[in-house]
Design a protein around this motif. Structure first.
Motif, PDB file in Angstrom:
ATOM      1  N   PRO A   1      33.186  45.905  36.437  1.00  0.00           N
ATOM      2  CA  PRO A   1      34.247  45.939  35.424  1.00  0.00           C
ATOM      3  C   PRO A   1      33.988  46.923  34.282  1.00  0.00           C
ATOM      4  CG  PRO A   1      33.846  43.683  36.079  1.00  0.00           C
ATOM      5  CD  PRO A   1      32.794  44.520  36.753  1.00  0.00           C
TER       6      PRO A   1
ATOM      7  N   HIS B   1      36.025  50.232  33.484  1.00  0.00           N
ATOM      8  CA  HIS B   1      37.270  50.281  32.711  1.00  0.00           C
ATOM      9  C   HIS B   1      37.117  51.119  31.442  1.00  0.00           C
ATOM     10  CE1 HIS B   1      39.261  47.660  35.409  1.00  0.00           C
ATOM     11  NE2 HIS B   1      38.589  46.591  35.102  1.00  0.00           N
TER      12      HIS B   1
ATOM     13  N   SER C   1      36.270  45.532  39.927  1.00  0.00           N
ATOM     14  CA  SER C   1      36.605  45.942  38.563  1.00  0.00           C
ATOM     15  C   SER C   1      37.721  45.090  37.961  1.00  0.00           C
ATOM     16  CB  SER C   1      36.992  47.426  38.531  1.00  0.00           C
ATOM     17  OG  SER C   1      38.137  47.670  39.326  1.00  0.00           O
TER      18      SER C   1
ATOM     19  N   GLY D   1      38.250  41.575  35.792  1.00  0.00           N
ATOM     20  CA  GLY D   1      37.283  41.887  34.733  1.00  0.00           C
ATOM     21  C   GLY D   1      37.028  40.764  33.752  1.00  0.00           C
TER      22      GLY D   1
END
Length: 574
Positions: free
Chosen positions: A80, A83, A236, A239
């Protein structure tokens, strides 16, 4: 004076580091010969090509945020963390290049606060200049703290000695050559950083059995102590571990709006540290392409920062123990191992001597690039926007050049003391995002509203900035840990999710108050808004007439379209 060292470096490693420092100082000496006035010192005489400023643009951000902060994020949260790049950087960088750089460059302002003064007057200008100057001192302290930590780990010197030595090196080349020295060193540092970190990623992946082996090891260790579940670390989206929200929907909203819009656009489009690089170019076309060229290497930075952090969490015993909820003695600071130490320990365990020296040099280059960017932006704002505007007016150019050099010295000394604040956070990204929520989010709200709404008034400009900042500080105090033990825990959000919430609140409060105040106060005459408001600026003022004749790979919009397509593909792939 030296204690036991964390990294077992040999003579060849020290030689590589010493050669790098010699080159850095040499660039400062050469750049000094090109400094004849304040425009040369603060804006490189507006003479640099786009490829140089594009690499400097991304390198200026390859400091604490990218290297230690993102490796710490990778170790703690896993995938994550991407991002911060593919949602929290690239779209805003492209928007800056396509939409906003023409206003900055075309108006011939020397800083972002100066643009605020022309649009909103002295009230918003003073608030912005003061908050920006404070933010740069705090963020320079972060880079200096991590730079000192590396020196401490390498030589065993006490941290305070390491901080002073590191500060003197950065101070030397910035004071000598100004922005040109910073930018040319940033281009060098970009290549040094990549050369240092790429072998770490490749060797680390080989050691854990490739990407599949890394996933297996993360899955085996997941859910123990502070470690998130394997699903949260290896995907991802949504998150949850990163955002701090248990709800998938709230997590996506927090990441897209709080990080991807407010924090990201607030940082990349209004942060003078970055914008200053584009303003040093030789044309409006080069200025627009600077952040877009920088977007291409930025796309792939996660693979040499976040990925090594994920590898360290399963390969380095100390980091694995921290993730399992244990307290481990040692670390670069000497006060215990934290996620910030992930990269240093991975270097220790994986790299042979020689390659270890290159990696250490890469880290030193990263932190010097970050600190130099903060200080070169600080000295410009202090000299032009505060000293010349409010303290001593109408003096010679040489006088303000001298003020800029003295400001550089003062900022470096202050950064030594603000470095201590960074040591209180086990993950440096949490501290950094908290600062961005305070300073960048309300500035972006004021900026974007004022650029696209001609009715917005000067009073609304400074009222919105102040109210937005205060609301972000309030949310940080009410959260669980954004201010450490000083936070009250009234709002059940912690970590970087608290920063997303504070930034979002600052943005909304700023916009709502700015609209309300604008409706009851007098706006600036329309004829004074050319070059400051989108609807009142002629198209020919926003583009370079020569660009239409360039091949596609030298034009702004095709390059931006390719970068946007790549970021969409990467989001789907991971």
């Amino acid at each position: 004076m030296a204690a036991d060292t964390l990294i077992d470096a040999h003579a060849v490693d020290y030689l590589i580091v010493a050669l790098y420092f010699a080159v850095v100082l040499g660039i400062g000496v050469v750049a000094r010969r090109q400094v004849s006035d304040s425009v040369d010192f603060f804006l490189s005489g507006r003479s640099l090509p786009a490829w140089v400023t594009g690499l400097a643009f991304v390198s200026a951000n390859l400091g604490a945020v990218e290297i230690m902060g993102m490796s710490a994020n990778g170790a703690q949260y896993g995938l994550p963390s991407v991002h911060y790049f593919w949602i929290g950087a690239i779209p805003a960088m492209l928007f800056l290049g396509v939409v906003m750089m023409p206003f900055y460059y075309g108006s011939k302002v020397r800083s972002v606060p100066e643009f605020m003064r022309r649009r909103f007057g002295t009230g918003a200008h003073l608030v912005n200049a003061l908050s920006f100057a404070l933010a740069q001192l705090l963020i320079a302290g972060i880079n200096l703290y991590l730079l000192g930590s590396i020196v401490h780990a390498l030589l065993g010197w006490p941290l305070w000695v390491a901080l002073i030595v590191a500060a003197v090196i950065v101070l030397s080349y910035i004071t000598l050559g100004g922005l040109s020295a910073a930018i040319y060193n940033e281009v060098l540092q970009f290549f040094v950083i990549v050369a240092a970190l790429l072998p770490l990623t490749l060797i680390g992946l080989h050691r854990v059995g490739g990407w599949d082996g890394l996933k297996d090891k993360i899955t085996a260790a997941a859910g123990v102590g502070d470690a998130p579940s394997a699903a949260q670390q290896l995907n991802s989206w949504p998150g949850n571990a990163l955002s701090g929200f248990s709800s998938d929907w709230l997590s996506v909203v927090g990441i897209v709006f709080g990080l991807g819009f407010v924090l990201s656009f607030g940082y990349w489009t209004t942060n003078f540290v970055e914008v200053q690089r584009a303003m040093a170019t030789d044309s409006i076309s080069s200025a627009r392409k600077t952040p877009i060229i920088g977007a291409f290497p930025k796309l792939f930075v996660p693979f040499i920062t976040i990925l090594p952090g994920m590898i360290a969490a399963v390969l380095v015993t100390e980091i694995a123990q921290v993730k399992a909820g244990q307290s481990v003695a040692g670390g670069a600071s000497g006060d215990g191992v934290t996620y910030n130490d992930a990269l240093i320990y991975l270097m220790r365990d994986l790299l042979p001597n020689g390659l270890l020296g290159l990696a250490i040099t890469g880290l030193l280059a990263a932190f010097m690039a970050g600190m130099a960017a903060n200080i070169s932006a600080f000295n410009t704002v202090l000299s032009y926007d505060l000293w010349q505007q409010y303290v001593v007016k109408d003096r010679s150019d040489d006088y303000y050049l001298k003020v800029g050099r003295l400001a550089t010295v003062a900022a470096t000394v202050i950064a030594i003391f603000t470095a201590g604040l960074a040591s209180n956070f086990s993950n440096i990204m949490t501290y950094l995002q908290t600062l961005f929520g305070f300073f960048n989010a309300p500035l972006f709200a004021t900026f974007i509203l004022g650029m696209f709404w001609k009715r917005m008034t000067a009073t609304a400009g400074w009222v919105g900035l102040v109210a937005g900042t205060l609301s972000a500080v309030t949310i940080a105090f009410l959260s669980e840990d954004a201010f450490g033990s000083a936070s009250l825990g009234v709002i059940g959000v912690s970590g970087q999710g608290a920063s997303f919430l504070a930034a979002s609140t600052a943005f909304v409060v700023d916009v709502v108050l700015s609209i309300a105040v604008s409706l009851v106060t007098t706006p600036k005459p329309v004829e004074e808004l050319r070059g400051l408001v989108y609807s009142e600026t002629a198209r020919e003022d926003l583009v370079d007439p020569d660009e239409a004749g360039y091949p596609w790979y030298r034009r702004t919009l095709p390059l931006a379209g390719i970068a946007l397509a790549l970021v969409v593909v990467l989001n789907f792939a991971f």
